[in-house]
Design a protein around this motif. Structure first.
Motif, PDB file in Angstrom:
ATOM      1  N   SER A 211       0.828  -1.209   0.000  1.00 27.85           N
ATOM      2  CA  SER A 211       0.000   0.000   0.000  1.00 27.85           C
ATOM      3  C   SER A 211       0.868   1.267   0.000  1.00 27.85           C
ATOM      4  CB  SER A 211      -0.949   0.005   1.197  1.00 27.85           C
ATOM      5  OG  SER A 211      -0.213  -0.013   2.409  1.00 27.85           O
ATOM      6  N   TYR A 212       1.974   1.250   0.718  1.00 28.17           N
ATOM      7  CA  TYR A 212       2.857   2.420   0.748  1.00 28.17           C
ATOM      8  C   TYR A 212       3.559   2.594  -0.597  1.00 28.17           C
ATOM      9  CZ  TYR A 212       6.175   5.877   2.502  1.00 28.17           C
ATOM     10  OH  TYR A 212       6.905   7.018   2.699  1.00 28.17           O
ATOM     11  N   ILE A 213       3.984   1.491  -1.190  1.00 26.41           N
ATOM     12  CA  ILE A 213       4.636   1.562  -2.505  1.00 26.41           C
ATOM     13  C   ILE A 213       3.652   2.115  -3.534  1.00 26.41           C
ATOM     14  CG2 ILE A 213       5.636   0.186  -4.365  1.00 26.41           C
ATOM     15  CD1 ILE A 213       6.785  -1.653  -2.163  1.00 26.41           C
ATOM     16  N   GLU A 214       2.409   1.666  -3.455  1.00 28.31           N
ATOM     17  CA  GLU A 214       1.384   2.170  -4.383  1.00 28.31           C
ATOM     18  C   GLU A 214       1.170   3.668  -4.167  1.00 28.31           C
ATOM     19  OE1 GLU A 214      -3.371   1.656  -5.331  1.00 28.31           O
ATOM     20  OE2 GLU A 214      -2.327   0.032  -4.270  1.00 28.31           O
ATOM     21  N   GLU A 215       1.102   4.078  -2.916  1.00 22.46           N
ATOM     22  CA  GLU A 215       0.911   5.495  -2.606  1.00 22.46           C
ATOM     23  C   GLU A 215       2.052   6.341  -3.166  1.00 22.46           C
ATOM     24  OE1 GLU A 215       0.977   8.287   1.368  1.00 22.46           O
ATOM     25  OE2 GLU A 215       0.108   6.287   1.562  1.00 22.46           O
ATOM     26  N   LEU A 216       3.295   5.868  -2.986  1.00 25.98           N
ATOM     27  CA  LEU A 216       4.444   6.590  -3.532  1.00 25.98           C
ATOM     28  C   LEU A 216       4.380   6.655  -5.056  1.00 25.98           C
ATOM     29  CD1 LEU A 216       7.455   5.315  -1.369  1.00 25.98           C
ATOM     30  CD2 LEU A 216       6.358   7.550  -1.290  1.00 25.98           C
ATOM     31  N   ALA A 217       4.019   5.553  -5.687  1.00 27.37           N
ATOM     32  CA  ALA A 217       3.933   5.516  -7.145  1.00 27.37           C
ATOM     33  C   ALA A 217       2.874   6.495  -7.648  1.00 27.37           C
ATOM     34  CB  ALA A 217       3.618   4.103  -7.619  1.00 27.37           C
ATOM     35  N   ARG A 218       1.774   6.585  -6.962  1.00 25.63           N
ATOM     36  CA  ARG A 218       0.701   7.491  -7.375  1.00 25.63           C
ATOM     37  C   ARG A 218       1.090   8.953  -7.125  1.00 25.63           C
ATOM     38  NH1 ARG A 218      -4.477   5.552  -8.154  1.00 25.63           N
ATOM     39  NH2 ARG A 218      -4.712   3.298  -7.950  1.00 25.63           N
ATOM     40  N   ASP A 219       1.599   9.245  -5.919  1.00 25.14           N
ATOM     41  CA  ASP A 219       1.888  10.638  -5.550  1.00 25.14           C
ATOM     42  C   ASP A 219       3.133  11.189  -6.240  1.00 25.14           C
ATOM     43  OD1 ASP A 219      -0.312  10.612  -3.915  1.00 25.14           O
ATOM     44  OD2 ASP A 219       0.830  10.305  -2.065  1.00 25.14           O
ATOM     45  N   GLN A 220       4.214  10.434  -6.233  1.00 23.11           N
ATOM     46  CA  GLN A 220       5.476  10.971  -6.725  1.00 23.11           C
ATOM     47  C   GLN A 220       5.693  10.727  -8.211  1.00 23.11           C
ATOM     48  OE1 GLN A 220       8.657   9.620  -4.201  1.00 23.11           O
ATOM     49  NE2 GLN A 220       7.797  10.588  -2.379  1.00 23.11           N
ATOM     50  N   LEU A 221       5.165   9.633  -8.708  1.00 18.05           N
ATOM     51  CA  LEU A 221       5.416   9.300 -10.118  1.00 18.05           C
ATOM     52  C   LEU A 221       4.202   9.529 -11.001  1.00 18.05           C
ATOM     53  CD1 LEU A 221       7.427   5.996  -9.548  1.00 18.05           C
ATOM     54  CD2 LEU A 221       8.328   8.297  -9.927  1.00 18.05           C
ATOM     55  N   GLY A 222       3.046   9.775 -10.389  1.00 18.56           N
ATOM     56  CA  GLY A 222       1.837  10.020 -11.170  1.00 18.56           C
ATOM     57  C   GLY A 222       1.323   8.785 -11.872  1.00 18.56           C
ATOM     58  N   LEU A 223       1.657   7.613 -11.369  1.00 24.35           N
ATOM     59  CA  LEU A 223       1.204   6.372 -11.994  1.00 24.35           C
ATOM     60  C   LEU A 223      -0.244   6.080 -11.619  1.00 24.35           C
ATOM     61  CD1 LEU A 223       4.348   4.129 -11.422  1.00 24.35           C
ATOM     62  CD2 LEU A 223       3.730   5.432 -13.455  1.00 24.35           C
ATOM     63  N   VAL A 224      -0.941   5.385 -12.510  1.00 25.89           N
ATOM     64  CA  VAL A 224      -2.330   4.989 -12.264  1.00 25.89           C
ATOM     65  C   VAL A 224      -2.488   3.517 -12.618  1.00 25.89           C
ATOM     66  CG1 VAL A 224      -3.284   7.286 -12.643  1.00 25.89           C
ATOM     67  CG2 VAL A 224      -3.027   5.733 -14.564  1.00 25.89           C
ATOM     68  N   LYS A 225      -3.535   2.926 -12.094  1.00 27.50           N
ATOM     69  CA  LYS A 225      -3.853   1.536 -12.435  1.00 27.50           C
ATOM     70  C   LYS A 225      -4.504   1.508 -13.814  1.00 27.50           C
ATOM     71  CE  LYS A 225      -4.527  -0.185  -7.751  1.00 27.50           C
ATOM     72  NZ  LYS A 225      -5.465  -0.837  -6.832  1.00 27.50           N
ATOM     73  N   PRO A 226      -4.448   0.366 -14.490  1.00 24.90           N
ATOM     74  CA  PRO A 226      -5.099   0.262 -15.806  1.00 24.90           C
ATOM     75  C   PRO A 226      -6.584   0.593 -15.682  1.00 24.90           C
ATOM     76  CG  PRO A 226      -3.711  -1.654 -15.402  1.00 24.90           C
ATOM     77  CD  PRO A 226      -3.738  -0.863 -14.126  1.00 24.90           C
ATOM     78  N   GLY A 227      -7.069   1.431 -16.583  1.00 27.72           N
ATOM     79  CA  GLY A 227      -8.481   1.803 -16.581  1.00 27.72           C
ATOM     80  C   GLY A 227      -8.768   3.059 -15.771  1.00 27.72           C
ATOM     81  N   GLU A 228      -7.832   3.535 -14.955  1.00 24.25           N
ATOM     82  CA  GLU A 228      -8.048   4.751 -14.178  1.00 24.25           C
ATOM     83  C   GLU A 228      -7.647   5.966 -15.013  1.00 24.25           C
ATOM     84  OE1 GLU A 228      -7.390   3.537  -9.514  1.00 24.25           O
ATOM     85  OE2 GLU A 228      -5.670   4.319 -10.621  1.00 24.25           O
TER      86      GLU A 228
END
Length: 93
Positions: free
Chosen positions: A67-84
């Motif tokens: 969950s923390y890795i996902e949060e970092l990926a979303r906040d710092q790298l702007g990554l999204v899940k497929p379909g988002e």
């Protein structure tokens, strides 16, 4: 006359010894005060570093969670899940 000269020499020697003793004592006191100051500084540094170590340990634990890795990926790298879809809102001026 010889006895008076011996007394004066004795007094001079005693005075020299006394001055040497006072000087040595003063120098040692300065050293002791400096060492105490260093001890206080090092003690506070140890406390600060211990707190930082604990913070880093907690961060390492967080880095091992998905969950923390996902949060970092979303906040710092702007990554999204497929379909988002990512929406960015710019601040108002």
């Amino acid at each position: 006359m010889g006895a008076k000269k011996r007394i004066k020499i004795g007094r001079v020697l005693f005075l020299i010894f006394l001055i040497y003793f006072i000087y040595t004592f003063a120098v040692q006191q300065f050293k002791i005060n400096d060492l105490r100051r260093q001890e206080v500084e090092l003690s506070s540094e140890i406390t600060r570093l211990s707190a930082e170590r604990e913070k880093l340990k907690k961060e390492i634990e967080l880095l091992n969670t998905e969950s923390y890795i996902e949060e970092l990926a979303r906040d710092q790298l702007g990554l999204v899940k497929p379909g988002e879809i990512l929406y960015k809102v710019s601040p108002r001026r």
